[in-house]
Enzyme design. Structure first.
Site, mmCIF file in Angstrom:
data_model
loop_
_atom_site.group_PDB
_atom_site.id
_atom_site.type_symbol
_atom_site.label_atom_id
_atom_site.label_comp_id
_atom_site.label_asym_id
_atom_site.label_seq_id
_atom_site.Cartn_x
_atom_site.Cartn_y
_atom_site.Cartn_z
ATOM 1 C CB VAL B 77 3.742 2.557 -6.754
ATOM 2 C CG1 VAL B 77 2.875 2.730 -8.015
ATOM 3 C CG2 VAL B 77 3.701 3.619 -5.945
ATOM 4 C CB CYS B 78 0.215 -1.748 -8.193
ATOM 5 S SG CYS B 78 -0.351 -3.075 -9.746
ATOM 6 C CB ILE B 79 4.752 -3.094 -11.189
ATOM 7 C CG1 ILE B 79 5.683 -2.874 -12.554
ATOM 8 C CG2 ILE B 79 4.423 -4.470 -11.193
ATOM 9 C CD1 ILE B 79 7.044 -3.528 -12.338
ATOM 10 C CB ALA B 82 2.766 1.958 -11.808
#
Lengths: 135, 130
Positions: B77-79, B82
């Site tokens: 999940v892209c930080i 996110a």
């Protein structure tokens, strides 16, 4: 480096209204550190991302268009803009910001990174890419 | 073939996360490798463990978590995406001074470099989204 791939970031959406354009640019900036062959394509409403004089005061969203001008510093040298998409929106190359890069093979001369290409040429750019990320 | 997958739309609103799940399941069944799936834009919302869909509907997050467990697919999940959308793991919640975290089992939060790396290391990168 043996495993350099041609990455093409395809930008099809207007800069504001949705987050795709901004988050696409974030990928480009991170991806620039990976020493791959990088090109950006702008078509459909995506051509608005490169227009001059953007002012977002009225919508309370950050104007991120100045970041495109910094792409040359990240060694991003190819921004392809589709001519038909410009014309369909009443735009021309004169309406676009300037993005330059320094050509290391030509005594670091500053050269324009934006290249306006026809729809047919854009198809060739896409066919030539190894990895296409569409936003 | 080694296939990387990008999911760029949110669950339930959009079919992308379902189609991507079916694609990955089919690719694995056909003998392909899917080392990683990257979640970007609203796609990050797939990773919430607090989603409670009606019982007679599919549970998109649980489908993915089960896939990760069974086949070792790396769900990233892209930080940056996110954090904008309130998706935090325990570490990030502590670092940001938030009182809760919501990343489901099988997913991990990491940077956009993981997407680029996936593009470099796989034979095909397939995007599910608009």
């Amino acid at each position: 480096m043996s495993d350099v791939k041609k990455f093409l970031y395809v930008n099809r959406k207007a800069p504001y209204g949705t987050i795709y354009a901004l988050e696409s640019l974030e990928v480009v900036l991170i991806g620039a550190a990976f020493e791959q062959d990088v090109a950006l394509a702008f078509l459909d409403d995506g051509v608005f991302q490169l227009t001059k004089g953007q002012n977002t005061d009225g919508i309370g969203v950050k104007n991120f268009s100045p970041t495109f001008r910094a792409l040359g510093d990240y060694d991003v040298q190819k921004l392809y803009v589709e001519r038909e998409s410009l014309e369909e929106r009443g735009l021309s190359e004169d309406d676009l910001i300037e993005v330059v890069y320094e050509d290391e093979d030509d005594d670091w001369e500053e050269k324009p990174a934006i290249k306006v290409v026809s729809r047919a040429e854009m198809a060739d750019v896409m066919a030539d890419a190894d990895v296409v990320l569409s936003f | 073939m080694k296939i990387g997958v990008l999911v760029s739309e949110g669950p339930y609103t959009h079919e992308a996360a379902d189609t991507a799940y079916k694609f990955v399941t089919a690719a694995l069944a056909a003998g392909h490798e899917v080392p990683r799936v990257f979640f970007y834009h609203d796609g990050v919302n797939v990773a919430t463990r607090l989603s409670v869909p009606p019982q007679d509907e599919r549970n998109i997050q649980q489908n993915w978590s089960a896939l990760a467990k069974e086949h070792g697919v790396d769900l990233v999940v892209c930080i940056a995406a996110a954090q904008r959308r309130g998706m935090l793991d325990a570490n990030e919640a502590e670092r940001q001074g938030k009182d809760a975290h919501n990343i489901a089992e099988g997913f991990r939060i990491s940077g956009l470099g993981q997407l680029i790396e996936m593009g470099i290391q796989t034979d095909r990168l397939v995007t599910f989204g608009d």
